[in-house]
Design an enzyme around this catalytic site. Sequence first.
Site, PDB file in Angstrom:
ATOM      1  N   GLY A  19       0.805  -1.203   0.000  1.00 21.77           N
ATOM      2  CA  GLY A  19       0.000   0.000   0.000  1.00 21.77           C
ATOM      3  C   GLY A  19       0.840   1.255   0.000  1.00 21.77           C
ATOM      4  CG  HIS A  20       0.345   6.002   1.292  1.00 23.29           C
ATOM      5  ND1 HIS A  20       0.268   6.634   0.078  1.00 23.29           N
ATOM      6  CD2 HIS A  20       0.724   6.958   2.191  1.00 23.29           C
ATOM      7  CE1 HIS A  20       0.578   7.916   0.224  1.00 23.29           C
ATOM      8  NE2 HIS A  20       0.869   8.132   1.497  1.00 23.29           N
ATOM      9  CG  PHE A  21       3.476   4.601   4.820  1.00 23.42           C
ATOM     10  CD1 PHE A  21       4.374   5.624   4.567  1.00 23.42           C
ATOM     11  CD2 PHE A  21       2.250   4.929   5.386  1.00 23.42           C
ATOM     12  CE1 PHE A  21       4.074   6.947   4.879  1.00 23.42           C
ATOM     13  CE2 PHE A  21       1.937   6.236   5.702  1.00 23.42           C
ATOM     14  CZ  PHE A  21       2.847   7.259   5.447  1.00 23.42           C
TER      15      PHE A  21
END
Length: 289
Positions: free
Chosen positions: A265-267
């Site tokens: 995902g985002h991180f």
Amino acid sequence: MSSVVHHRTTTVNNLEVFYREAGDPQAPVVVLLHGFPTSSHMFRNLIPALADRYRVIAPDHIGFGQSAMPTPEEFPYSFDALTEITAGLLDQLGVNRFAMYVQDYGAPVGWRLALSDPQRVSAIITQNGNAYVDGFVKSFWDGLFAYAQAPGPRTEAPVRGALSADATRWQYVNGVADPSLVSPDNWVHDQALLDRPGNDEIQLQLFRDYPTNVDLYPAVQQYFRESQVPLLAVWGANDEIFGPEGARAFQRDLPDAEIHLVESGHFALESHLDVIADRIRDFLSRVLD
């Protein structure tokens, strides 16, 4: 060469700036620019993975992490202002040329650095850091842009949700196939900093300034076309903030850009550190002067 990470502070424009640094001071420089709502803490494991070959510098933006947190009355929170502090830090450290890793908020800061002095940037690694509207996930961005266009109680309430503990945790675990790979220390650490008195107003001011980043995209894309800067996009494919189309878009202006999607995902560093570090090391070994 030791990969020991040093934690330092210095003063830039009368503000205390915290940064992490490791590696040989004479080695090629890699600057790591963090996103929202985190800090250079997000690079705590990547720094030693790169520092045997490179001088790695990872600052905390003003209002984030361990850097100063002046009030909005004391500091004009904008992406221009964050960039000015970052540029001042690099000048103070004697960094004349550098590769950069940008993620989320780090991307608009990095793009401004590049536009101000294109010859200074030797290469770019972008991890879920957009330079195109491609990949903006509407369910996340519609509320922020509505608030930026017309700030007020009605539009502010939804974006304040982005400052909550649930939202911070979501940014870390959403889209990650095995959430047990993501330490809860991440969102606990970030949330403690978000919850400092007055930090909400800082974040809201940056939310209101975010459209200036999109306005800058045509100039950034022209910079890509003219410079053909080496670029690696290594991207969490399941990010519901900056989707994978944002990664693929770089090849529109940089045909040789290297695009790699990971099932995260985002991180994405939290679940795919080794994969991303290996991609970066391979990329930089081939493209740096």
